[in-house]
Design a protein around this motif. Structure first.
Motif, PDB file in Angstrom:
ATOM      1  N   ASP A   5       5.302   9.867  -7.360  1.00 37.95           N
ATOM      2  CA  ASP A   5       6.298  10.011  -8.424  1.00 37.95           C
ATOM      3  C   ASP A   5       5.659  10.210  -9.797  1.00 37.95           C
ATOM      4  O   ASP A   5       6.133  11.008 -10.598  1.00 37.95           O
ATOM      5  CB  ASP A   5       7.223   8.786  -8.461  1.00 37.95           C
ATOM      6  N   SER A   6       4.635   9.443 -10.118  1.00 34.87           N
ATOM      7  CA  SER A   6       3.964   9.612 -11.405  1.00 34.87           C
ATOM      8  C   SER A   6       2.536   9.089 -11.347  1.00 34.87           C
ATOM      9  O   SER A   6       2.302   7.885 -11.283  1.00 34.87           O
ATOM     10  CB  SER A   6       4.717   8.892 -12.523  1.00 34.87           C
TER      11      SER A   6
ATOM     12  N   ILE B 278      -3.556   1.273 -10.781  1.00 37.81           N
ATOM     13  CA  ILE B 278      -3.841   1.831  -9.458  1.00 37.81           C
ATOM     14  C   ILE B 278      -4.989   2.835  -9.581  1.00 37.81           C
ATOM     15  O   ILE B 278      -4.924   3.764 -10.393  1.00 37.81           O
ATOM     16  CB  ILE B 278      -2.589   2.511  -8.872  1.00 37.81           C
TER      17      ILE B 278
ATOM     18  N   LYS C  25       3.906   1.465  -1.081  1.00 35.12           N
ATOM     19  CA  LYS C  25       4.594   1.579  -2.368  1.00 35.12           C
ATOM     20  C   LYS C  25       3.683   2.242  -3.397  1.00 35.12           C
ATOM     21  O   LYS C  25       4.141   3.033  -4.221  1.00 35.12           O
ATOM     22  CB  LYS C  25       5.041   0.203  -2.858  1.00 35.12           C
ATOM     23  N   THR C  26       2.408   1.930  -3.346  1.00 38.98           N
ATOM     24  CA  THR C  26       1.511   2.581  -4.307  1.00 38.98           C
ATOM     25  C   THR C  26       1.426   4.075  -4.013  1.00 38.98           C
ATOM     26  O   THR C  26       1.329   4.879  -4.935  1.00 38.98           O
ATOM     27  CB  THR C  26       0.092   1.980  -4.285  1.00 38.98           C
ATOM     28  N   LEU C  27       1.489   4.438  -2.726  1.00 41.14           N
ATOM     29  CA  LEU C  27       1.458   5.869  -2.402  1.00 41.14           C
ATOM     30  C   LEU C  27       2.672   6.581  -2.985  1.00 41.14           C
ATOM     31  O   LEU C  27       2.563   7.658  -3.574  1.00 41.14           O
ATOM     32  CB  LEU C  27       1.426   6.075  -0.888  1.00 41.14           C
ATOM     33  N   LYS C  28       3.855   5.971  -2.806  1.00 37.32           N
ATOM     34  CA  LYS C  28       5.070   6.582  -3.361  1.00 37.32           C
ATOM     35  C   LYS C  28       4.972   6.643  -4.877  1.00 37.32           C
ATOM     36  O   LYS C  28       5.412   7.612  -5.501  1.00 37.32           O
ATOM     37  CB  LYS C  28       6.304   5.769  -2.954  1.00 37.32           C
ATOM     38  N   ALA C  29       4.405   5.599  -5.464  1.00 32.41           N
ATOM     39  CA  ALA C  29       4.262   5.565  -6.923  1.00 32.41           C
ATOM     40  C   ALA C  29       3.394   6.722  -7.392  1.00 32.41           C
ATOM     41  O   ALA C  29       3.749   7.443  -8.331  1.00 32.41           O
ATOM     42  CB  ALA C  29       3.668   4.233  -7.362  1.00 32.41           C
TER      43      ALA C  29
ATOM     44  N   THR D  76       0.359   9.373 -13.740  1.00 31.24           N
ATOM     45  CA  THR D  76       0.022   8.764 -15.023  1.00 31.24           C
ATOM     46  C   THR D  76       0.448   7.300 -15.051  1.00 31.24           C
ATOM     47  O   THR D  76      -0.340   6.416 -15.398  1.00 31.24           O
ATOM     48  CB  THR D  76       0.744   9.530 -16.154  1.00 31.24           C
ATOM     49  N   ALA D  77       1.715   7.054 -14.684  1.00 32.77           N
ATOM     50  CA  ALA D  77       2.198   5.674 -14.707  1.00 32.77           C
ATOM     51  C   ALA D  77       1.417   4.822 -13.699  1.00 32.77           C
ATOM     52  O   ALA D  77       1.114   3.667 -13.968  1.00 32.77           O
ATOM     53  CB  ALA D  77       3.689   5.637 -14.394  1.00 32.77           C
ATOM     54  N   SER D  78       1.080   5.401 -12.540  1.00 30.67           N
ATOM     55  CA  SER D  78       0.320   4.646 -11.543  1.00 30.67           C
ATOM     56  C   SER D  78      -1.016   4.181 -12.116  1.00 30.67           C
ATOM     57  O   SER D  78      -1.410   3.033 -11.957  1.00 30.67           O
ATOM     58  CB  SER D  78       0.065   5.495 -10.296  1.00 30.67           C
ATOM     59  N   LEU D  79      -1.695   5.119 -12.775  1.00 31.68           N
ATOM     60  CA  LEU D  79      -2.978   4.772 -13.398  1.00 31.68           C
ATOM     61  C   LEU D  79      -2.810   3.635 -14.391  1.00 31.68           C
ATOM     62  O   LEU D  79      -3.617   2.714 -14.452  1.00 31.68           O
ATOM     63  CB  LEU D  79      -3.541   5.990 -14.129  1.00 31.68           C
TER      64      LEU D  79
ATOM     65  N   GLY E 195       0.832  -1.207   0.000  1.00 33.75           N
ATOM     66  CA  GLY E 195       0.000   0.000   0.000  1.00 33.75           C
ATOM     67  C   GLY E 195       0.865   1.254   0.000  1.00 33.75           C
ATOM     68  O   GLY E 195       0.591   2.215  -0.715  1.00 33.75           O
TER      69      GLY E 195
END
Ligand SMILES: Nc1ncnc2c1ncn2[C@@H]1O[C@H](COP(=O)(O)OP(=O)(O)O)[C@@H](O)[C@H]1O
Ligand SMILES: [Mg+2]
Lengths: 309, 255
Positions: A188-189, A198, A181-185, A191-194, A179
C-alpha cells in the motif's frame, strides 16, 4: 488461521483424497500432478506479486535449478532423492539472494528486469552445460520415502498435492501473521512502511527467496516424476505462464494461485478439440479473461458469494 | 533543556533549484515545536530529510546526540522517530485496526520463519498487539471505525489514524506534516487537544508543520519560520506574531 480458511482447506484435502479414486483416468491424474507442481510455483509468486508488489519473470530459472540440481545429484552422485531436492532448494535460495540484494535495494522494477535476465541465463546454461545439452537426459531416479518407492501415478498425485497443501498452510500462516501485515503495508505504501520502521528491501528479499524456494521444490517434484529433463521446459514461456496463473486466479488470493494453475494447466488439454486452432483459442481466452476479470477469478467469486448472502 | 534533534547547515536542491539553504534548527525534548512558512518554503522537504525519505546534499542531522544523516528511514524509526504525511499515506486496503497493528511490528518483529511456521509465541503476541492497538484507537478516538478499510475514512480521520500508527512505534519525536489540512473547525480543535495530550501524557516531542495559525499559536512552545528554504525567524508564538520579517513573508504571498 481463520475458521473459514481451515474449513476450505479441509474440504480441499478431502476433494484431493477422493479425486484419483473417483476419476481413475490416469491421463487426467497425470495432468493434475503437473497442475499441482505449477500451483506450487504460482503460490510462491502470488506472495511475491500480490503481497510484496514485485514481479518476477524468472521463476522458470528457479524451477529449472530445482529440477536439474536435484536430478543430477541423485542420478550421478547417488544422493537420495529427498536430500537432493533439499540441496537443490538451497542452491536456488542462494541464487535468489545474489539476485535480490542488488536489484531490490533500488526502487522500481529492477527485479523484473533482473529476473528476466536470470531466467534466460539459466536457460542458456542448461542448454550448454546440462547433461545431454538441448536434448536433455533421462533415467532420473524416482522418489522413495523411508524405503517406500513412490512410482504409481496415484502415489505421485498424493505426494505432489500434499506438498501443495503444506505450502498453502505455510503461506496462509505468513499472510495472516504480523509478517503478512507488513507485506500488505509495503504494497500500500512503501514510504509509510519505511517510516514505521519496516526494513522494506530486506523483507522483499526474504519474500523473493521464499518464492524461489517454492519454485525449486516444484522443480524437484517435476524432475523425479517425469524422470526426463530438457532445457525447453524451463524457458521464459514458463515464467510468463506462471505470471498468468497468478493474475488469472487473483493476485491477492492464495487460493487464486491454485485455481490459476489448474486452469492454465488444463486449458490446453480441453482445447485439444480445436486441433490446429488450439493455440489461437488459448490466447483469445487468456486475453479476454485478463481484460474482463481484472481482479482475478477467486476474488470475483468471493465478492459474488458475499453479495448473495 | 535536553536537545533531541539538531540540524546543522542543511542544504538541498532539486535539479539546480535550491529548496533548502543552510538550515540550522534545534528541537528540545518535550516541546511542541512548530515549523511554519508560505507554500513551497521547503517545510515538507525538511521533514522528509529529517525522516530520511529524501537525502540531503550537505549538512548534518543529530538525533538524540547521534549523527543519523545517512541512516535509512527505518533505522530512524527504530531510534524513535515517527511521522505523518501531508499527502496521507495510510495503508488503504487494510483496516483501521491493522494500520495501527503494523505500527507495532517495529518493536515486536519475530522474523519470517516463526511467522511461516506459526510458532505458538507468535499467536500470543499477535493477541497482545491487537489489544494494544485497540488501546491506541481509544486514545485517538477512532475505535468506532476499527474495522473500516482505511481508504474509506474521511481525510481528517486518515490523518488521525496516521498519528495512531506512529504512536504504535513508541516514538520519542513525532513529525506531523499539516495534520489539520482538510479538517473542519471541530476536528481541528480535537486535533489540537490530541497533540497536547500526546506531549503531556506520553512525553513525546512534536515537530509540527501547519498552516492553521490559530492552532499553531495555541499549542506550540516555539515556532521556526521558513521562507524560500531559509530560516527567517524563531521564537515564541507572541514574538513570531509581531516579527516584521514574518509578516512580510506572509503578506508577500498573495493568495
Ligand atoms: N521531489 C522533488 N522534486 C523536485 N522539486 C521538489 C521536490 N520536492 C519538493 N520540491 C520543490 O521544493 C520546493 C519546496 O517544496 P515543499 O518542501 O513541499 O514546500 P512546503 O512543504 O513548504 O510547501 C517546491 O518548490 C517544490 O516544488
Ligand atoms: Mg508541504
Amino acid at each position: 488461521m481463520g475458521k473459514a480458511n481451515l474449513i476450505s482447506l479441509l474440504f480441499f484435502a478431502l476433494a484431493l483424497f477422493f479425486f484419483p479414486i473417483t476419476v481413475k483416468d490416469s491421463y487426467i491424474i497425470t495432468i493434475s500432478i503437473f497442475a499441482g507442481i505449477n500451483a506450487l510455483v504460482a503460490l510462491g509468486l502470488t506472495i511475491l506479486m500480490g503481497y510484496a508488489g514485485q514481479i518476477s519473470l524468472g521463476q522458470a530459472g528457479f524451477y529449472g535449478v530445482g529440477a536439474y540440481v536435484s536430478a543430477i545429484l541423485s542420478l550421478y552422485a547417488g544422493i537420495p532423492v529427498v536430500f537432493s531436492i533439499a540441496i537443490a532448494v538451497l542452491a536456488a535460495s542462494l541464487l535468489a539472494v545474489i539476485l535480490a540484494i542488488p536489484s531490490l535495494r533500488l526502487k522500481g522494477h529492477y527485479l523484473a528486469v533482473a529476473t528476466l535476465g536470470f531466467g534466460e541465463i539459466i536457460h542458456i546454461l542448461l542448454n550448454e552445460w546440462g547433461p545431454g545439452g538441448p536434448s536433455g537426459f533421462g533415467d532420473i531416479p524416482t522418489f522413495s520415502i523411508l524405503g517406500y518407492q513412490i512410482s504409481s501415478t496415484n502415489d505421485y498425485f498424493y505426494l505432489t498435492w500434499l506438498v501443495v497443501v503444506i505450502g498453502m498452510i505455510l503461506s496462509q500462516n505468513l499472510i495472516n501473521s504480523m509478517g503478512g501485515k507488513t507485506l500488505k503495508a509495503i504494497h500500500d505504501s512503501e514510504t509509510a512502511s519505511l517510516c514505521i520502521g519496516i526494513n522494506v528491501s530486506q523483507i522483499k528479499i526474504k519474500v523473493f527467496i521464499l518464492s524461489a524456494i517454492f519454485a525449486a521444490v516444484a522443480g524437484g517434484l517435476y524432475a523425479h516424476f517425469v524422470t526426463f529433463l530438457s532445457p525447453s521446459t524451463f524457458s521464459l514461456f514458463y515464467s510468463i505462464l506462471v505470471v498468468l496463473m497468478v493474475v488469472l486466479g487473483g493476485m491477492r488470493s492464495l487460493w487464486g494461485a491454485i485455481v490459476g494453475a489448474l486452469i492454465i494447466t488444463f486449458l490446453p488439454e480441453v482445447l485439444r478439440g480445436f486441433k490446429e486452432y488450439d493455440v489461437l483459442v488459448y490466447g483469445v481466452i487468456l486475453t479476454l479473461s485478463l481484460l474482463f476479470l481484472r481482479k482475478g477469478i477467486v476474488p470475483i467469486v468471493c465478492d459474488m458469494v458475499k453479495k448473495w448472502r | 533543556m535536553e536537545i533531541i534533534l539538531q540540524l546543522k547547515g542543511i542544504h538541498k536542491s532539486f535539479g539546480g533549484l535550491k529548496t533548502l539553504t543552510d538550515v540550522n534548527m534545534t528541537v528540545k525534548k518535550g516541546e511542541i515545536h512548530a515549523l511554519i512558512g508560505p507554500n513551497g518554503a521547503g517545510k515538507t522537504t525538511l521533514l522528509n530529510i529529517i525522516s530520511g525519505i529524501e537525502s540531503l546534499d550537505k549538512g548534518t542531522i543529530f538525533f538524540k546526540g547521534q549523527d543519523i544523516s545517512r541512516f535509512p528511514p527505518y533505522k530512524r524509526a527504530i531510534l524513535g522517530m515517527g511521522r505523518t504525511f501531508q499527502h496521507v499515506e495510510v495503508f488503504g486496503e487494510m483496516t483501521v485496526k491493522e494500520n495501527v497493528m503494523v505500527g507495532f511490528y517495529l518493536r515486536k518483529n519475530r522474523g519470517f520463519v516463526s511467522y511461516i511456521f506459526s510458532l505458538p509465541e507468535v499467536k500470543k503476541e499477535e493477541k497482545d498487539i491487537e489489544k494494544k492497538s485497540l488501546e491506541i484507537l481509544d486514545y485517538i478516538a477512532l475505535s468506532h471505525k476499527k474495522d473500516f478499510l482505511a481508504k474509506n475514512l474521511t481525510i481528517g480521520e486518515q490523518r488521525i489514524l496516521e498519528i495512531g500508527r506512529a504512536l504504535a512505534t513508541t516514538p520519542e519525536l513525532l513529525l506531523l506534516d499539516e495534520p489539520a489540512a482538510g479538517l473542519n473547525i471541530r476536528e481541528t480543535k480535537t486535533l489540537g487537544q490530541l497533540i497536547r495530550k500526546i506531549r503531556d501524557e506520553r512525553g513525546i516531542t512534536v515537530l509540527v508543520v501547519e498552516h492553521d495559525m490559530e492552532l499553531i499559536m495555541k499549542i506550540s512552545d516555539i515556532i521556526t519560520v521558513l521562507n524560500f528554504g531559509c530560516v527567517i525567524a524563531e521564537g515564541g508564538p507572541l514574538e513570531i506574531q509581531k516579527n516584521s520579517e514574518v509578516i512580510k513573508a506572509y503578506l508577500g504571498e498573495e493568495d
